[in-house]
Write an enzyme that holds these catalytic residues in place. Structure first.
Site, PDB file in Angstrom:
ATOM      1  N   SER A 149      27.950  39.204 -66.627  1.00 14.66           N
ATOM      2  CA  SER A 149      27.343  38.033 -65.962  1.00 14.66           C
ATOM      3  C   SER A 149      25.996  38.423 -65.364  1.00 14.66           C
ATOM      4  O   SER A 149      25.935  39.358 -64.570  1.00 14.66           O
ATOM      5  CB  SER A 149      28.237  37.559 -64.818  1.00 14.66           C
ATOM      6  OG  SER A 149      29.503  37.255 -65.321  1.00 14.66           O
ATOM      7  N   ARG A 184      30.885  39.963 -54.964  1.00 20.28           N
ATOM      8  CA  ARG A 184      29.962  40.829 -55.696  1.00 20.28           C
ATOM      9  C   ARG A 184      28.981  41.498 -54.733  1.00 20.28           C
ATOM     10  O   ARG A 184      27.779  41.589 -54.979  1.00 20.28           O
ATOM     11  CB  ARG A 184      29.166  40.072 -56.773  1.00 20.28           C
ATOM     12  CG  ARG A 184      29.906  39.478 -57.948  1.00 20.28           C
ATOM     13  CD  ARG A 184      30.655  40.515 -58.759  1.00 20.28           C
ATOM     14  NE  ARG A 184      32.014  40.609 -58.268  1.00 20.28           N
ATOM     15  CZ  ARG A 184      32.978  39.734 -58.506  1.00 20.28           C
ATOM     16  NH1 ARG A 184      32.754  38.742 -59.279  1.00 20.28           N
ATOM     17  NH2 ARG A 184      34.177  39.881 -58.013  1.00 20.28           N
ATOM     18  N   GLU A 217      22.747  39.252 -60.636  1.00 18.87           N
ATOM     19  CA  GLU A 217      23.809  40.166 -60.211  1.00 18.87           C
ATOM     20  C   GLU A 217      23.421  41.642 -60.441  1.00 18.87           C
ATOM     21  O   GLU A 217      23.674  42.477 -59.579  1.00 18.87           O
ATOM     22  CB  GLU A 217      25.099  39.811 -60.967  1.00 18.87           C
ATOM     23  CG  GLU A 217      26.317  40.510 -60.431  1.00 18.87           C
ATOM     24  CD  GLU A 217      27.564  40.205 -61.244  1.00 18.87           C
ATOM     25  OE1 GLU A 217      28.034  39.062 -61.222  1.00 18.87           O
ATOM     26  OE2 GLU A 217      28.070  41.127 -61.900  1.00 18.87           O
TER      27      GLU A 217
HETATM   28  C1  LIG Z   1      30.290  43.330 -70.860  1.00 21.99           C
HETATM   29  C2  LIG Z   1      30.261  43.461 -69.352  1.00 21.99           C
HETATM   30  C3  LIG Z   1      31.219  42.826 -68.591  1.00 21.99           C
HETATM   31  C4  LIG Z   1      31.208  42.940 -67.199  1.00 21.99           C
HETATM   32  N1  LIG Z   1      32.172  42.303 -66.491  1.00 21.99           N
HETATM   33  C5  LIG Z   1      32.215  42.419 -65.139  1.00 21.99           C
HETATM   34  C6  LIG Z   1      33.236  41.758 -64.382  1.00 21.99           C
HETATM   35  O1  LIG Z   1      34.121  41.102 -64.929  1.00 21.99           O
HETATM   36  N2  LIG Z   1      33.223  41.896 -63.032  1.00 21.99           N
HETATM   37  C7  LIG Z   1      32.271  42.632 -62.395  1.00 21.99           C
HETATM   38  O2  LIG Z   1      32.323  42.729 -61.146  1.00 21.99           O
HETATM   39  N3  LIG Z   1      31.282  43.272 -63.085  1.00 21.99           N
HETATM   40  C8  LIG Z   1      31.237  43.184 -64.430  1.00 21.99           C
HETATM   41  N4  LIG Z   1      30.238  43.807 -65.145  1.00 21.99           N
HETATM   42  C9  LIG Z   1      29.209  44.575 -64.423  1.00 21.99           C
HETATM   43  C10 LIG Z   1      29.499  46.107 -64.354  1.00 21.99           C
HETATM   44  O3  LIG Z   1      30.418  46.490 -65.333  1.00 21.99           O
HETATM   45  C11 LIG Z   1      30.018  46.518 -62.977  1.00 21.99           C
HETATM   46  O4  LIG Z   1      29.114  46.139 -61.968  1.00 21.99           O
HETATM   47  C12 LIG Z   1      30.256  48.038 -62.898  1.00 21.99           C
HETATM   48  O5  LIG Z   1      30.871  48.362 -61.672  1.00 21.99           O
HETATM   49  C13 LIG Z   1      28.963  48.844 -63.029  1.00 21.99           C
HETATM   50  O6  LIG Z   1      29.329  50.190 -63.159  1.00 21.99           O
HETATM   51  P1  LIG Z   1      28.297  51.257 -63.708  1.00 21.99           P
HETATM   52  O7  LIG Z   1      28.912  52.591 -63.538  1.00 21.99           O
HETATM   53  O8  LIG Z   1      27.860  50.895 -65.065  1.00 21.99           O
HETATM   54  O9  LIG Z   1      27.112  51.069 -62.655  1.00 21.99           O
HETATM   55  P2  LIG Z   1      25.504  51.212 -62.890  1.00 21.99           P
HETATM   56  O10 LIG Z   1      25.076  50.059 -63.697  1.00 21.99           O
HETATM   57  O11 LIG Z   1      25.264  52.585 -63.444  1.00 21.99           O
HETATM   58  O12 LIG Z   1      25.023  51.100 -61.432  1.00 21.99           O
HETATM   59  C14 LIG Z   1      25.175  49.890 -60.715  1.00 21.99           C
HETATM   60  C15 LIG Z   1      24.717  50.131 -59.262  1.00 21.99           C
HETATM   61  O13 LIG Z   1      25.563  51.096 -58.646  1.00 21.99           O
HETATM   62  C16 LIG Z   1      24.806  52.220 -58.185  1.00 21.99           C
HETATM   63  N5  LIG Z   1      25.646  53.407 -58.391  1.00 21.99           N
HETATM   64  C17 LIG Z   1      26.245  53.818 -59.542  1.00 21.99           C
HETATM   65  N6  LIG Z   1      27.010  54.904 -59.311  1.00 21.99           N
HETATM   66  C18 LIG Z   1      26.879  55.194 -57.996  1.00 21.99           C
HETATM   67  C19 LIG Z   1      27.425  56.207 -57.151  1.00 21.99           C
HETATM   68  N7  LIG Z   1      28.280  57.140 -57.603  1.00 21.99           N
HETATM   69  N8  LIG Z   1      27.066  56.208 -55.845  1.00 21.99           N
HETATM   70  C20 LIG Z   1      26.228  55.272 -55.350  1.00 21.99           C
HETATM   71  N9  LIG Z   1      25.680  54.297 -56.102  1.00 21.99           N
HETATM   72  C21 LIG Z   1      26.013  54.258 -57.401  1.00 21.99           C
HETATM   73  C22 LIG Z   1      23.543  52.199 -59.024  1.00 21.99           C
HETATM   74  O14 LIG Z   1      22.479  52.869 -58.371  1.00 21.99           O
HETATM   75  C23 LIG Z   1      23.303  50.697 -59.172  1.00 21.99           C
HETATM   76  O15 LIG Z   1      22.689  50.196 -58.012  1.00 21.99           O
HETATM   77  C24 LIG Z   1      30.214  43.715 -66.545  1.00 21.99           C
HETATM   78  C25 LIG Z   1      29.240  44.368 -67.322  1.00 21.99           C
HETATM   79  C26 LIG Z   1      29.261  44.242 -68.713  1.00 21.99           C
HETATM   80  C27 LIG Z   1      28.235  44.977 -69.527  1.00 21.99           C
END
Ligand SMILES: Cc1cc2nc3c(=O)[nH]c(=O)nc-3n(C[C@H](O)[C@H](O)[C@H](O)COP(=O)(O)OP(=O)(O)OC[C@H]3O[C@@H](n4cnc5c(N)ncnc54)[C@H](O)[C@@H]3O)c2cc1C
Length: 336
Positions: free
Chosen positions: A235, A164, A331
């Site tokens: 998580s 992670r 996380e």
């Molecule tokens: C129900 C649920 C289940 C989940 N299960 C998992 C799992 O099984 N495994 C896992 O690893 N994660 C899991 N997650 C966490 C999440 O889905 C991941 O971390 C996902 O990659 C976040 O994507 P996002 O676009 O929503 O990022 P955001 O929440 O929008 O951003 C996360 C981070 O990335 C940065 N960021 C976003 N886009 C960019 C970009 N284009 N360039 C540079 N920085 C950027 C943001 O500034 C921030 O620091 C889960 C979340 C939920 C709600």
């Protein structure tokens, strides 16, 4: 580029907490990315990049520009004897990419089905689930240095992927905008199916990437709350990694503790087990709570604030520390 003032982020974070951004923009093209970075460098205000907002917790309003990266595009760019290479724009939805891949016969990311968020955010914390991580099928990414505007390619090594974690979440935190990610899909995929629930779901069926993806979706839906129904960020805590000595000490005191051996002799301990053992599962304080089916997931039952969710998280950290002398790490990205 369209800029909004004092804009609510409630619909842009999966916790569904209310928070306002001083400026807000929805970025749909590479030209808009350029304009955004010019605006940012002129304004000298902080810049927060968001994809799906599924790994952030707003403890406060944001006093800068929040930009949602929503660029689209999936393109097969190359293939060799072993792999097909697919370049994907940062704003594509991760789960839709997984379904696109399995529907087109490309294997490798089926275990990462139903992870919310965008492709551009996937490398930030090297998303992982059911024995597979993004790093396993990652080829390279294209990122823009926010300060200079320079575009560079980062290969697997340069991304410094860990559990992670990556270069972009640690030493280069906030320095780059990820514009696209290129994945390599193996022509003979190596399927990971050893999780109990996955095995049971697949039994008696011919194995395909699509079948595995369907099973993972089923399993995840039975365990994790849908953010559209109940706010959460998956998580909330990382599983702590212990040295072999620390692990043996813990195991002596708590023989039933769940853990997973890692390469190099370290042990990843189940944070959910530790939290559950401290009695937090299903607890609720106002609208901030711990999900009743999974102790690792903090939930917003309606009108919880980011601050109240963080207060709950801190109490959990303190209680696990008190009971096991292990410090849990959050996380999601904490904002404010
Ligand atoms: C129900 C649920 C289940 C989940 N299960 C998992 C799992 O099984 N495994 C896992 O690893 N994660 C899991 N997650 C966490 C999440 O889905 C991941 O971390 C996902 O990659 C976040 O994507 P996002 O676009 O929503 O990022 P955001 O929440 O929008 O951003 C996360 C981070 O990335 C940065 N960021 C976003 N886009 C960019 C970009 N284009 N360039 C540079 N920085 C950027 C943001 O500034 C921030 O620091 C889960 C979340 C939920 C709600």
């Amino acid at each position: 580029m369209n800029i909004k003032n004092n804009y609510s982020l409630k619909n842009y974070n999966s916790f569904g907490v209310e928070a306002y951004s001083r400026y807000f923009s929805y970025i749909g093209s590479n030209d808009e990315i350029k304009a955004l970075l010019e605006w940012h460098n002129q304004s000298e205000l902080p810049l927060l990049l968001l994809g799906g907002g599924s790994n952030v917790l707003f403890k406060q309003d944001y006093q800068g520009m929040t930009a949602v990266i929503a660029t689209k595009g999936i393109e097969v760019i190359d293939e060799d004897q072993y792999y097909t290479y697919v370049k994907v724009a940062a704003g594509e939805n991760w789960h839709q990419l997984v379904r696109w891949s399995v529907n087109n016969g490309y294997g490798g990311i089926e275990n990462l089905s139903l992870i919310p968020g965008t492709v551009g955010a996937a490398p930030i914390q090297n998303i992982g689930a059911y024995g597979v991580e993004l790093a396993d099928c990652f080829h390279e990414l294209e990122a823009i240095d926010i300060a200079s505007g320079t575009v560079s390619l980062f290969d697997q090594k340069a991304c410094q992927f860990g559990y992670r974690d990556s270069y972009f979440k640690s030493s280069a935190f906030g320095n780059f905008l990820i514009q696209s990610v290129t994945l390599k899909f193996a022509k003979q995929p190596h399927w990971i199916m050893d999780y109990v629930g996955v095995k049971a779901c697949l039994s008696g069926q011919p194995i395909t990437s699509k079948r595995i993806s369907d099973c993972i979706i089923q399993l995840r839906q039975s365990k994790l709350p849908d953010p559209l129904a109940i706010g959460n960020a998956g998580s909330f805590f990382k599983n702590p990694i212990l040295s072999s000595n620390e692990w043996h000490q813990l195991k002596r005191q708590h023989p039933k503790v769940s853990a997973y051996p890692q390469a190099g002799g370290a042990i990843k301990v189940s944070a959910a087990w530790l939290i559950d053992h401290c009695g937090w599962k299903g607890k609720r304080f106002g609208d901030a709570g711990v999900y009743e089916k999974h102790a690792l997931v903090l939930v917003n039952h309606g009108k919880a604030t980011g601050e109240s969710l963080w207060t709950l998280a801190t109490q959990i950290i303190e209680s696990v520390e008190g009971q096991f002398s292990i410090t849990l790490e959050a996380e999601p990205r904490l904002i404010g």
